[in-house]
Design a protein around this motif. Structure first.
Motif, PDB file in Angstrom:
ATOM      1  N   SER A 115       1.619 -13.165  -6.384  1.00  0.00           N
ATOM      2  CA  SER A 115       2.175 -12.589  -7.613  1.00  0.00           C
ATOM      3  C   SER A 115       1.292 -11.501  -8.195  1.00  0.00           C
ATOM      4  N   ASN A 116       0.026 -11.462  -7.771  1.00  0.00           N
ATOM      5  CA  ASN A 116      -0.939 -10.506  -8.309  1.00  0.00           C
ATOM      6  C   ASN A 116      -1.782  -9.929  -7.177  1.00  0.00           C
ATOM      7  N   VAL A 117      -2.114  -8.656  -7.286  1.00  0.00           N
ATOM      8  CA  VAL A 117      -3.028  -8.003  -6.351  1.00  0.00           C
ATOM      9  C   VAL A 117      -4.189  -7.431  -7.139  1.00  0.00           C
ATOM     10  N   VAL A 118      -5.402  -7.702  -6.693  1.00  0.00           N
ATOM     11  CA  VAL A 118      -6.589  -7.134  -7.330  1.00  0.00           C
ATOM     12  C   VAL A 118      -7.381  -6.354  -6.294  1.00  0.00           C
ATOM     13  N   MET A 119      -7.688  -5.103  -6.620  1.00  0.00           N
ATOM     14  CA  MET A 119      -8.528  -4.292  -5.739  1.00  0.00           C
ATOM     15  C   MET A 119      -9.981  -4.625  -6.086  1.00  0.00           C
ATOM     16  N   MET A 120     -10.399  -5.803  -5.649  1.00  0.00           N
ATOM     17  CA  MET A 120     -11.734  -6.313  -5.954  1.00  0.00           C
ATOM     18  C   MET A 120     -12.438  -6.804  -4.690  1.00  0.00           C
ATOM     19  N   GLY A 121     -11.899  -6.449  -3.531  1.00  0.00           N
ATOM     20  CA  GLY A 121     -12.523  -6.853  -2.285  1.00  0.00           C
ATOM     21  C   GLY A 121     -13.665  -5.923  -1.922  1.00  0.00           C
ATOM     22  N   MET A 122     -13.862  -5.716  -0.646  1.00  0.00           N
ATOM     23  CA  MET A 122     -14.956  -4.876  -0.192  1.00  0.00           C
ATOM     24  C   MET A 122     -14.706  -3.415  -0.569  1.00  0.00           C
ATOM     25  N   GLY A 123     -15.759  -2.752  -1.087  1.00  0.00           N
ATOM     26  CA  GLY A 123     -15.680  -1.329  -1.363  1.00  0.00           C
ATOM     27  C   GLY A 123     -15.416  -0.977  -2.819  1.00  0.00           C
ATOM     28  N   GLU A 124     -15.585   0.301  -3.125  1.00  0.00           N
ATOM     29  CA  GLU A 124     -15.307   0.876  -4.452  1.00  0.00           C
ATOM     30  C   GLU A 124     -13.995   1.657  -4.362  1.00  0.00           C
ATOM     31  N   PRO A 125     -12.914   1.130  -4.955  1.00  0.00           N
ATOM     32  CA  PRO A 125     -11.596   1.769  -4.808  1.00  0.00           C
ATOM     33  C   PRO A 125     -11.553   3.233  -5.234  1.00  0.00           C
ATOM     34  N   LEU A 126     -12.297   3.592  -6.270  1.00  0.00           N
ATOM     35  CA  LEU A 126     -12.225   4.972  -6.759  1.00  0.00           C
ATOM     36  C   LEU A 126     -12.994   5.944  -5.871  1.00  0.00           C
ATOM     37  N   TYR A 127     -13.750   5.450  -4.905  1.00  0.00           N
ATOM     38  CA  TYR A 127     -14.351   6.316  -3.895  1.00  0.00           C
ATOM     39  C   TYR A 127     -13.450   6.439  -2.662  1.00  0.00           C
ATOM     40  N   ASN A 128     -12.283   5.838  -2.731  1.00  0.00           N
ATOM     41  CA  ASN A 128     -11.243   5.993  -1.701  1.00  0.00           C
ATOM     42  C   ASN A 128      -9.928   6.259  -2.410  1.00  0.00           C
ATOM     43  N   TYR A 129      -9.991   7.180  -3.366  1.00  0.00           N
ATOM     44  CA  TYR A 129      -8.934   7.330  -4.364  1.00  0.00           C
ATOM     45  C   TYR A 129      -7.563   7.583  -3.752  1.00  0.00           C
ATOM     46  N   ASP A 130      -7.422   8.601  -2.928  1.00  0.00           N
ATOM     47  CA  ASP A 130      -6.100   9.006  -2.448  1.00  0.00           C
ATOM     48  C   ASP A 130      -5.435   7.907  -1.625  1.00  0.00           C
ATOM     49  N   ASN A 131      -6.206   7.258  -0.769  1.00  0.00           N
ATOM     50  CA  ASN A 131      -5.633   6.189   0.057  1.00  0.00           C
ATOM     51  C   ASN A 131      -5.232   4.981  -0.784  1.00  0.00           C
ATOM     52  N   VAL A 132      -6.054   4.629  -1.768  1.00  0.00           N
ATOM     53  CA  VAL A 132      -5.729   3.507  -2.650  1.00  0.00           C
ATOM     54  C   VAL A 132      -4.503   3.839  -3.495  1.00  0.00           C
ATOM     55  N   LYS A 133      -4.447   5.040  -4.014  1.00  0.00           N
ATOM     56  CA  LYS A 133      -3.300   5.458  -4.831  1.00  0.00           C
ATOM     57  C   LYS A 133      -1.997   5.344  -4.048  1.00  0.00           C
ATOM     58  N   GLN A 134      -1.989   5.862  -2.815  1.00  0.00           N
ATOM     59  CA  GLN A 134      -0.768   5.809  -2.011  1.00  0.00           C
ATOM     60  C   GLN A 134      -0.398   4.370  -1.683  1.00  0.00           C
ATOM     61  N   ALA A 135      -1.394   3.561  -1.321  1.00  0.00           N
ATOM     62  CA  ALA A 135      -1.119   2.169  -0.981  1.00  0.00           C
ATOM     63  C   ALA A 135      -0.539   1.410  -2.175  1.00  0.00           C
ATOM     64  N   LEU A 136      -1.103   1.612  -3.354  1.00  0.00           N
ATOM     65  CA  LEU A 136      -0.617   0.887  -4.531  1.00  0.00           C
ATOM     66  C   LEU A 136       0.755   1.369  -4.963  1.00  0.00           C
ATOM     67  N   SER A 137       1.079   2.629  -4.681  1.00  0.00           N
ATOM     68  CA  SER A 137       2.431   3.109  -4.990  1.00  0.00           C
ATOM     69  C   SER A 137       3.458   2.389  -4.125  1.00  0.00           C
ATOM     70  N   VAL A 138       3.089   2.063  -2.877  1.00  0.00           N
ATOM     71  CA  VAL A 138       3.980   1.304  -2.004  1.00  0.00           C
ATOM     72  C   VAL A 138       4.074  -0.145  -2.477  1.00  0.00           C
ATOM     73  N   VAL A 139       2.939  -0.734  -2.822  1.00  0.00           N
ATOM     74  CA  VAL A 139       2.921  -2.139  -3.249  1.00  0.00           C
ATOM     75  C   VAL A 139       3.717  -2.346  -4.535  1.00  0.00           C
ATOM     76  N   SER A 140       3.704  -1.339  -5.423  1.00  0.00           N
ATOM     77  CA  SER A 140       4.372  -1.485  -6.721  1.00  0.00           C
ATOM     78  C   SER A 140       5.797  -0.946  -6.723  1.00  0.00           C
ATOM     79  N   ASP A 141       6.264  -0.395  -5.621  1.00  0.00           N
ATOM     80  CA  ASP A 141       7.607   0.187  -5.575  1.00  0.00           C
ATOM     81  C   ASP A 141       8.667  -0.875  -5.847  1.00  0.00           C
ATOM     82  N   GLY A 142       9.537  -0.603  -6.803  1.00  0.00           N
ATOM     83  CA  GLY A 142      10.519  -1.581  -7.243  1.00  0.00           C
ATOM     84  C   GLY A 142      11.578  -1.927  -6.222  1.00  0.00           C
ATOM     85  N   GLU A 143      11.712  -1.134  -5.170  1.00  0.00           N
ATOM     86  CA  GLU A 143      12.710  -1.411  -4.143  1.00  0.00           C
ATOM     87  C   GLU A 143      12.077  -1.999  -2.877  1.00  0.00           C
ATOM     88  N   GLY A 144      10.811  -2.374  -2.976  1.00  0.00           N
ATOM     89  CA  GLY A 144      10.131  -2.921  -1.808  1.00  0.00           C
ATOM     90  C   GLY A 144       9.358  -4.174  -2.154  1.00  0.00           C
TER      91      GLY A 144
END
Length: 417
Positions: free
Chosen positions: A202-231
């Motif tokens: 029910s919840n996703v936290v970007m708290m695993g290995m790494g600093e998400p904001l140092y992988n900004y573009d890839n994290v942004k695209q991935a989270l847009s897919v995870v949060s897409d209301g039709e998926g």
């Protein structure tokens, strides 16, 4: 007793070995993690007519993220010849699960293996699922290793190998849902500890290995897919991005991702935070807290979570509690107090429990929710701050040798990494 399921034979787990065939040039690109525009381009490249693209994208999106299929042959309403063309050109396979560990408290940790993508050999990361009564939280990694060297964090002892790509980030979510039976018509493993109702993740936290904001573009695209209301359709209010304090990227993350923000704080003075969270030397507390106060969408309903690991005799005094309250004045916030989770070679100890409770009581009385995070998965090293894989980036000489690439005549020792 915790369970450990080794899902790959020992012979497939060498630390120094030639890249597997699937990693060499010509490996099929993945459709996982692409946005709709990228998916349309992929379909166009295999001959789908322009007038059919929107419909075909919708079909694939549904199969990938609503039904959770990992084989083109399962896409029943897609023409057989198109399925064949897609299968020849692309992959929708899940990450390789090397190992799955199950804690006595129901926490699950997966060791995932991905292709080298420039690291010289396959890389591995860890992902953790934490079941609770009313929710199931997936802790997702964004990098293989980390650059930040936070002294209390096990991941910080592993050098950065490379960033994860959108398919690898989304793939963690898809595989976890597979293993838990969280897709339609899928069965939850017998005996698995999961929420009693609703979605198992029910919840996703970007708290695993790494600093998400140092992988900004890839994290942004991935989270847009995870949060897409039709998926996968996870609400942005159920997605939390945790940063150690990459101040320039915080406003952009709020504007472009719109997810919940967590700050890995852990100290109330620059002197101590410089030691615990070395990025503080670049972005000190005053700058970090100013960025938090200006975070887009900040309100009592969208509070920032401040993570504070409790280190005995280091940051757990009542003076620290009072200064924490003073620092956060005016910021809608929740303060997660995290009992330190030990790992081999760590120089720290967890604060005494009664001291953690005194600290929490003071912060609570000052008007801030300050839950004490119950340690989960300690017996399988899945708790906060304990994640680490054994992946290392090969030196360039090793990568060249293993990948069979001709070395330029003018390449010298100074280029080795």
């Amino acid at each position: 007793m915790a369970l450990s399921l080794d899902l790959a034979s020992p012979d497939s787990r060498p630390r120094v070995a030639p890249p597997a065939p699937a990693e060499r040039a010509g490996d099929k690109p993945s459709l996982i993690g692409l946005d709709r525009e990228g998916l349309a381009k992929a379909l166009e490249d295999v001959g789908v007519p322009q007038k059919q693209l929107r419909m075909r994208v919708t079909q694939l999106w549904h199969w990938l993220y609503v039904r959770g299929v990992s084989d083109f042959s399962a896409m029943a309403n897609v023409a057989k010849d198109l399925r064949q063309r897609l299968d020849e050109a692309y992959s929708i396979a899940r990450p390789e699960i090397v190992e799955e560990k199950i804690s006595t408290d129901g926490t699950r940790k997966w060791l995932f293996r991905f292709a080298s993508r420039g690291a010289g050999r396959p890389v591995e990361i860890e992902t953790v699922y934490i079941p609770e009564e009313g929710r199931g939280t997936l802790c997702v990694s964004s990098q293989v290793g980390c650059t930040l060297t936070c002294t209390f964090c096990h991941t910080g002892t592993q050098k950065l190998v490379r960033n994860l790509f959108p398919d690898e980030i989304v793939g963690q979510v898809l595989t976890a849902r597979d293993r838990l039976g969280d897709f339609p018509d899928a069965a939850t493993p017998a005996g698995a500890i999961v929420p009693s109702e609703g979605r198992l993740i029910s919840n996703v936290v970007m708290m695993g290995m790494g600093e998400p904001l140092y992988n900004y573009d890839n994290v942004k695209q991935a989270l847009s897919v995870v949060s897409d209301g039709e998926g996968l359709s996870l609400s942005k209010r159920r997605i939390t991005l945790s940063t150690s304090g990459v101040v320039p990227m915080i406003p952009r993350a709020g504007e472009e991702m719109g997810v919940m923000l967590a700050i890995s704080l852990h100290a109330v003075t620059d002197e101590l935070r410089d030691k615990l969270v070395p990025i503080n030397r670049k972005y000190p507390l005053e700058e970090l807290l100013a960025a938090c106060r200006a975070y887009p969408g900040l309100s009592n309903a969208r509070r920032i979570t401040f993570e504070y690991v409790m280190l005995k005799g280091v940051n757990d005094s009542m003076a620290d509690a009072k200064e924490l309250v003073r620092l956060l004045k005016g910021i809608p916030a929740k303060i997660n107090l995290i009992p330190f989770n030990p790992w081999p070679g760590s120089p720290y100890e967890c604060s005494d429990w009664d001291q953690i409770e005194r600290f929490a009581d003071y912060v609570n009385q000052a008007g801030y929710a300050s839950p004490i995070r119950t340690p989960r998965g300690r017996d399988i090293f899945a708790a906060c701050g304990q994640l680490k894989s054994e992946s290392e980036r090969l030196r360039k000489t090793e990568r060249v040798a293993l990948e069979g690439i001709a070395m330029p005549a003018d390449w010298g020792h100074e280029h080795a990494r």
